[in-house]
Design a protein around this motif. Structure first.
Motif, PDB file in Angstrom:
ATOM      1  N   THR A 442       0.842  -1.191   0.000  1.00  0.00           N
ATOM      2  CA  THR A 442       0.000   0.000   0.000  1.00  0.00           C
ATOM      3  C   THR A 442       0.881   1.246   0.000  1.00  0.00           C
ATOM      4  OG1 THR A 442      -1.597  -1.239   1.309  1.00  0.00           O
ATOM      5  CG2 THR A 442      -1.904   1.148   1.165  1.00  0.00           C
ATOM      6  N   GLU A 443       0.514   2.206  -0.816  1.00  0.00           N
ATOM      7  CA  GLU A 443       1.327   3.408  -0.998  1.00  0.00           C
ATOM      8  C   GLU A 443       0.535   4.650  -0.594  1.00  0.00           C
ATOM      9  OE1 GLU A 443       4.203   5.400  -1.099  1.00  0.00           O
ATOM     10  OE2 GLU A 443       4.778   3.624  -2.274  1.00  0.00           O
ATOM     11  N   TRP A 444       1.145   5.494   0.243  1.00  0.00           N
ATOM     12  CA  TRP A 444       0.530   6.755   0.654  1.00  0.00           C
ATOM     13  C   TRP A 444       1.347   7.973   0.235  1.00  0.00           C
ATOM     14  CZ3 TRP A 444       0.942   2.662   4.261  1.00  0.00           C
ATOM     15  CH2 TRP A 444      -0.273   2.073   4.617  1.00  0.00           C
ATOM     16  N   ARG A 445       2.567   7.776  -0.262  1.00  0.00           N
ATOM     17  CA  ARG A 445       3.402   8.918  -0.587  1.00  0.00           C
ATOM     18  C   ARG A 445       2.796   9.752  -1.730  1.00  0.00           C
ATOM     19  NH1 ARG A 445       9.107   6.017  -1.368  1.00  0.00           N
ATOM     20  NH2 ARG A 445       7.663   4.333  -1.990  1.00  0.00           N
ATOM     21  N   VAL A 446       2.887  11.064  -1.576  1.00  0.00           N
ATOM     22  CA  VAL A 446       2.415  12.018  -2.585  1.00  0.00           C
ATOM     23  C   VAL A 446       3.629  12.636  -3.269  1.00  0.00           C
ATOM     24  CG1 VAL A 446       1.231  14.225  -2.952  1.00  0.00           C
ATOM     25  CG2 VAL A 446       0.273  12.534  -1.360  1.00  0.00           C
ATOM     26  N   GLU A 447       3.581  12.683  -4.596  1.00  0.00           N
ATOM     27  CA  GLU A 447       4.626  13.345  -5.371  1.00  0.00           C
ATOM     28  C   GLU A 447       4.043  14.534  -6.132  1.00  0.00           C
ATOM     29  OE1 GLU A 447       7.562  10.215  -7.318  1.00  0.00           O
ATOM     30  OE2 GLU A 447       5.473   9.561  -7.476  1.00  0.00           O
ATOM     31  N   ARG A 448       4.913  15.501  -6.369  1.00  0.00           N
ATOM     32  CA  ARG A 448       4.638  16.527  -7.368  1.00  0.00           C
ATOM     33  C   ARG A 448       5.655  16.369  -8.487  1.00  0.00           C
ATOM     34  NH1 ARG A 448       2.925  22.621  -5.671  1.00  0.00           N
ATOM     35  NH2 ARG A 448       1.124  22.145  -4.367  1.00  0.00           N
ATOM     36  N   PHE A 449       5.164  16.494  -9.711  1.00  0.00           N
ATOM     37  CA  PHE A 449       6.053  16.538 -10.874  1.00  0.00           C
ATOM     38  C   PHE A 449       6.053  17.960 -11.413  1.00  0.00           C
ATOM     39  CE2 PHE A 449       6.571  16.668 -15.471  1.00  0.00           C
ATOM     40  CZ  PHE A 449       7.828  16.090 -15.586  1.00  0.00           C
ATOM     41  N   TYR A 450       7.260  18.445 -11.771  1.00  0.00           N
ATOM     42  CA  TYR A 450       7.421  19.824 -12.216  1.00  0.00           C
ATOM     43  C   TYR A 450       7.787  19.857 -13.701  1.00  0.00           C
ATOM     44  CZ  TYR A 450       7.676  20.415  -7.174  1.00  0.00           C
ATOM     45  OH  TYR A 450       7.415  20.369  -5.832  1.00  0.00           O
ATOM     46  N   PRO A 451       6.841  20.227 -14.572  1.00  0.00           N
ATOM     47  CA  PRO A 451       7.185  20.379 -15.996  1.00  0.00           C
ATOM     48  C   PRO A 451       8.228  21.465 -16.203  1.00  0.00           C
ATOM     49  CG  PRO A 451       4.800  20.266 -15.676  1.00  0.00           C
ATOM     50  CD  PRO A 451       5.420  20.426 -14.316  1.00  0.00           C
ATOM     51  N   ALA A 452       8.784  21.516 -17.406  1.00  0.00           N
ATOM     52  CA  ALA A 452       9.890  22.433 -17.697  1.00  0.00           C
ATOM     53  C   ALA A 452       9.521  23.887 -17.456  1.00  0.00           C
ATOM     54  CB  ALA A 452      10.348  22.234 -19.140  1.00  0.00           C
ATOM     55  N   TYR A 453       8.242  24.234 -17.613  1.00  0.00           N
ATOM     56  CA  TYR A 453       7.838  25.625 -17.447  1.00  0.00           C
ATOM     57  C   TYR A 453       7.683  26.041 -15.990  1.00  0.00           C
ATOM     58  CZ  TYR A 453       3.242  23.304 -17.082  1.00  0.00           C
ATOM     59  OH  TYR A 453       2.201  22.469 -16.734  1.00  0.00           O
ATOM     60  N   TYR A 454       7.750  25.097 -15.042  1.00  0.00           N
ATOM     61  CA  TYR A 454       7.286  25.388 -13.686  1.00  0.00           C
ATOM     62  C   TYR A 454       7.999  26.585 -13.048  1.00  0.00           C
ATOM     63  CZ  TYR A 454       5.738  24.957  -8.904  1.00  0.00           C
ATOM     64  OH  TYR A 454       5.190  25.239  -7.683  1.00  0.00           O
ATOM     65  N   SER A 455       9.299  26.656 -13.164  1.00  0.00           N
ATOM     66  CA  SER A 455      10.058  27.703 -12.479  1.00  0.00           C
ATOM     67  C   SER A 455      10.277  28.944 -13.337  1.00  0.00           C
ATOM     68  CB  SER A 455      11.403  27.153 -11.999  1.00  0.00           C
ATOM     69  OG  SER A 455      11.203  26.145 -11.018  1.00  0.00           O
ATOM     70  N   GLU A 456       9.701  28.966 -14.528  1.00  0.00           N
ATOM     71  CA  GLU A 456       9.796  30.164 -15.366  1.00  0.00           C
ATOM     72  C   GLU A 456       8.843  31.238 -14.829  1.00  0.00           C
ATOM     73  OE1 GLU A 456      11.881  30.517 -17.846  1.00  0.00           O
ATOM     74  OE2 GLU A 456      12.618  28.447 -17.815  1.00  0.00           O
ATOM     75  N   HIS A 457       9.121  32.479 -15.201  1.00  0.00           N
ATOM     76  CA  HIS A 457       8.208  33.564 -14.829  1.00  0.00           C
ATOM     77  C   HIS A 457       6.860  33.322 -15.506  1.00  0.00           C
ATOM     78  CE1 HIS A 457       6.715  37.549 -13.761  1.00  0.00           C
ATOM     79  NE2 HIS A 457       6.239  37.610 -15.006  1.00  0.00           N
ATOM     80  N   ARG A 458       5.792  33.370 -14.726  1.00  0.00           N
ATOM     81  CA  ARG A 458       4.450  33.110 -15.262  1.00  0.00           C
ATOM     82  C   ARG A 458       3.783  34.402 -15.713  1.00  0.00           C
ATOM     83  NH1 ARG A 458       2.662  28.128 -13.784  1.00  0.00           N
ATOM     84  NH2 ARG A 458       4.385  26.871 -12.970  1.00  0.00           N
ATOM     85  N   PRO A 459       3.066  34.353 -16.825  1.00  0.00           N
ATOM     86  CA  PRO A 459       2.319  35.542 -17.249  1.00  0.00           C
ATOM     87  C   PRO A 459       1.354  35.986 -16.150  1.00  0.00           C
ATOM     88  CG  PRO A 459       2.299  33.844 -18.956  1.00  0.00           C
ATOM     89  CD  PRO A 459       2.887  33.211 -17.742  1.00  0.00           C
ATOM     90  N   GLU A 460       1.372  37.275 -15.856  1.00  0.00           N
ATOM     91  CA  GLU A 460       0.446  37.834 -14.874  1.00  0.00           C
ATOM     92  C   GLU A 460      -0.527  38.764 -15.591  1.00  0.00           C
ATOM     93  OE1 GLU A 460       2.277  39.535 -11.449  1.00  0.00           O
ATOM     94  OE2 GLU A 460       3.646  37.835 -11.149  1.00  0.00           O
ATOM     95  N   PHE A 461      -1.809  38.580 -15.317  1.00  0.00           N
ATOM     96  CA  PHE A 461      -2.838  39.361 -16.009  1.00  0.00           C
ATOM     97  C   PHE A 461      -3.928  39.727 -15.019  1.00  0.00           C
ATOM     98  CE2 PHE A 461      -4.092  34.924 -16.289  1.00  0.00           C
ATOM     99  CZ  PHE A 461      -5.446  34.954 -15.987  1.00  0.00           C
ATOM    100  N   SER A 462      -4.753  40.666 -15.400  1.00  0.00           N
ATOM    101  CA  SER A 462      -5.893  41.062 -14.583  1.00  0.00           C
ATOM    102  C   SER A 462      -7.106  41.227 -15.477  1.00  0.00           C
ATOM    103  CB  SER A 462      -5.602  42.368 -13.837  1.00  0.00           C
ATOM    104  OG  SER A 462      -5.322  43.408 -14.753  1.00  0.00           O
ATOM    105  N   GLY A 463      -8.287  41.274 -14.837  1.00  0.00           N
ATOM    106  CA  GLY A 463      -9.525  41.524 -15.572  1.00  0.00           C
ATOM    107  C   GLY A 463     -10.376  40.306 -15.837  1.00  0.00           C
ATOM    108  N   LEU A 464     -10.010  39.135 -15.290  1.00  0.00           N
ATOM    109  CA  LEU A 464     -10.758  37.914 -15.596  1.00  0.00           C
ATOM    110  C   LEU A 464     -12.102  37.915 -14.871  1.00  0.00           C
ATOM    111  CD1 LEU A 464     -10.894  35.086 -16.875  1.00  0.00           C
ATOM    112  CD2 LEU A 464      -9.746  34.205 -14.823  1.00  0.00           C
ATOM    113  N   PRO A 465     -13.202  37.764 -15.592  1.00  0.00           N
ATOM    114  CA  PRO A 465     -14.514  37.667 -14.940  1.00  0.00           C
ATOM    115  C   PRO A 465     -14.621  36.379 -14.124  1.00  0.00           C
ATOM    116  CG  PRO A 465     -14.736  38.132 -17.299  1.00  0.00           C
ATOM    117  CD  PRO A 465     -13.318  37.751 -17.064  1.00  0.00           C
TER     118      PRO A 465
END
Length: 634
Positions: A442-465
């Protein structure tokens, strides 16, 4: 209809028109591009899971002796906090073993069916003195959860909502009005189905008419591997189904079944359990639904009970089909290695992450002498893959830049995308009860996988309804000049707007997982900022059913942080669809115009919203009106 004890969740903000706050950057520190990180413990083994809010993943197990406790017994459900990787036990009271799940149009999660009550070792309870877990029979159950961030919500399991028939391994598909259709399953436990155990019917939630189940002939002719049928609501309003070696298109509105081509090469449904998903639906492909299937097993109907299945090599074949367009499968690139129980996870950049699974055997477990402990599978595949559906044939799969996991994920493993673009992976328990002594325990460990874009600067936007409709006026998003890089036109020309559903993950399937790109244009302003002009959802709820979805701006392949929005009315009801407004500059790419504030440049990153979405709208209205589902809207 009765839903939950905590109805407020995030739904009330959706129902009040407004604008969400500006997006930001990931707060969780990755271990590097293409890596897995063990981040926590799921509390209960993750047979089923889904993202309920920005910060909470909900996990469901079968009845067994998990170390996490609640109300004096083992817990079979948990809430996982993504901020601090802690868990809260949840009060699941009936056996959710191999239940089905989906998202309703009002934002409530529904979990249906399961197995009978059991005691230690997964054994049936024959008298009350043996009922050591004090669980209830889950086969009739219909459970609801309205997710929350304050720890107040829990599963509601009320007998007055129960089905009239038992279902183990049922499939749920969300429909155009936000209701769900519940398809198939077994009457009671078993490895594969049989004539006396088969439940070849479907029904709806909310219940329609007297709530009686309706026969689906397809499930009578596809024994024995017909559990958890793979289904997708198509833009045509029909449902594509596959199970065992067969496929069909089901006109559920008129209860008409149209046989499809046989599935090539392999059984893709449980226990063959191929990786599967609908590919991104985009303006470029006119929001057409194409499904891809990779892996599985080539066992024939008469071989399931006569074969040492743990020794059967997994298939490496991949195929596609576009059921609204053609009745023919298309060959795709083979996998580098045969794989059963792989999960396809759609990423915001349009690529698809393949994780989990084995190279040998099938899904399931038992007490057979040849089993690996109890497991019907062996040889786990720790190396993930990235699949690019738009790459030329021969180059769609790659492991470049992807590190291997250290945690084997066999039967009863799950995965889901998270709003920060990482992938949450947990589960694996090919055993009748909790064990730590088997080869595949039985396995309880949780992993996160980080795609290549993960640590790049993310687009920031405003105005979303907070709410998006089907057609109607476009809306504007604002990006500061600092978001656009050294070549703003290039960055904006490589920007796409994406709505995603991450799905209900179980048994190598993310039921309801979808990726829908919206039409958009942009205006580059004289102060260096930019305005994205974005169409609403295509005016056909069969493309994306109503309910919460995750909104991303993807620039140069790098996604923003996901924001949750409500698609449609926020209710389970017929949705209003209207003709979409034309976007500024949509017919005149690269056109410059003079304005009082300086020069602006407008560009289109999609097809004409009127020519494409308007045609979709007319088709939706016509088909729905003829089927008697909605009144004529025009």
């Amino acid at each position: 209809m009765p839903l939950t004890a905590s109805p407020t969740r995030l739904i009330l903000p959706f129902l009040v028109s407004g604008v969400l706050a500006q997006t930001g950057q990931p707060t969780w520190q990755s271990t590097g591009s293409g890596t897995f990180q063990i981040v926590g413990n799921s509390g209960v083994s993750a047979q089923q899971l889904f993202l309920g809010t920005k910060n909470k993943v909900y996990i469901i197990d079968k009845v067994e002796n998990n170390p996490l406790r609640i109300n004096g017994h083992a817990a079979w459900g948990s809430e996982y906090d993504l901020n601090d990787n802690t868990v809260r036990a949840m009060n699941v009271v009936t056996n959710t073993f191999c239940a089905g799940g989906a998202l309703l149009g009002d934002g409530t999660w529904i979990n249906v069916g399961g197995n009978q009550e059991v005691t230690y070792g997964g054994l049936s309870v024959n008298d009350t003195s043996q009922d050591l877990y004090k669980d209830g029979d889950g086969r009739f159950a219909v459970r609801f959860l309205s997710p929350c961030d304050d720890g107040s919500c829990d599963w509601v399991d009320d007998t007055k909502n129960y089905m009239k028939t038992t279902r183990w391994y049922p499939t749920l598909e969300t429909l155009e009005d936000g209701s769900v259709i519940i398809i198939g399953g077994n009457l009671y436990g078993g490895f594969v189905s049989s004539t006396d155990n088969n439940n070849p019917t479907y029904e709806y939630w909310p219940k329609r008419g007297d709530g009686a189940e309706i026969t689906l002939n397809f499930l009578q002719t596809t024994l024995p591997a017909n559990l958890y049928p793979l289904t997708w609501l198509l833009p045509s309003g029909n449902i594509f189904l596959t199970t065992n070696w067969a496929t069909e298109i089901f006109d559920y509105k008129n209860n008409v079944e149209h046989p499809g081509p046989d599935m090539p090469h392999a059984v893709r449904t449980y226990p063959g359990s191929a990786a599967n998903t609908m590919l991104p639906m985009t303006p470029a492909n006119n929001w057409t639904a194409t499904m891809v299937f990779c892996g599985g097993t080539d066992l024939q109907p008469n071989q399931w009970r006569k074969t040492v299945v743990v020794e059967v090599p997994a298939s490496a074949s991949c195929v596609r089909i576009t059921p609204d367009v053609t009745n023919t499968f298309e060959e795709d690139d083979d996998l580098p290695d045969g794989r059963v129980m792989g999960n396809f996870i759609l990423l915001p950049n349009g690529k698809i992450f393949l994780v989990n699974g084995v190279n040998q055997g099938v899904a399931g477990y038992g007490n057979d002498s040849w089993a690996i402990g109890h497991s019907y599978a062996d040889s786990p595949l720790l190396q993930p893959l990235m699949y690019d559906p738009d790459a030329p044939l021969g180059s769609r799969f790659s492991a470049d830049g992807l590190s291997a996991s250290t945690v084997p994920r066999l039967y009863h493993s799950s995965a889901t995308l998270l709003p920060d673009g990482s992938v949450f992976v947990s589960g694996s328990n090919p055993n009748p009860d909790v064990t730590t002594t088997e080869k595949w325990s039985t396995e309880w460990r949780v992993e996160r996988f980080y795609p290549a874009y993960y640590s790049e600067h993310r687009p920031e936007f405003s105005g979303l309804p907070t709410k998006l409709g089907y057609g109607g006026p476009y809306f504007n998003l604002t990006l500061a000049a600092s978001e656009l890089g050294s070549d703003p036109n290039s960055s904006l020309g490589n920007t796409k707007i994406v709505l995603m559903r991450f799905g209900f993950s179980t048994h190598a399937i993310n039921f309801g997982q979808k990726y829908v790109q919206l039409n958009n244009t942009y205006t580059l302003n004289s102060d260096g900022s930019a305005t994205l002009h974005v169409s609403q959802v295509p005016p056909n709820p069969a493309i994306l059913a109503p309910g919460p979805a995750w909104f991303f701006v993807v620039m140069n392949g790098i996604p923003s942080m996901g924001q949750e929005v409500m698609v449609g009315s926020g209710k389970v009801e017929t949705q209003n669809a209207t003709t979409p407004s034309s976007l500024p500059g949509v017919y005149a790419a690269q056109q410059s115009t003079s304005s009082s504030t300086g020069t602006t440049t407008s560009h289109s990153n999609g097809a004409s919203p009127f020519s494409v979405q308007g045609a979709v709208l007319l088709a939706y209205i016509a088909s729905a009106f003829l089927a008697g589902v909605i009144p004529l809207l025009l």
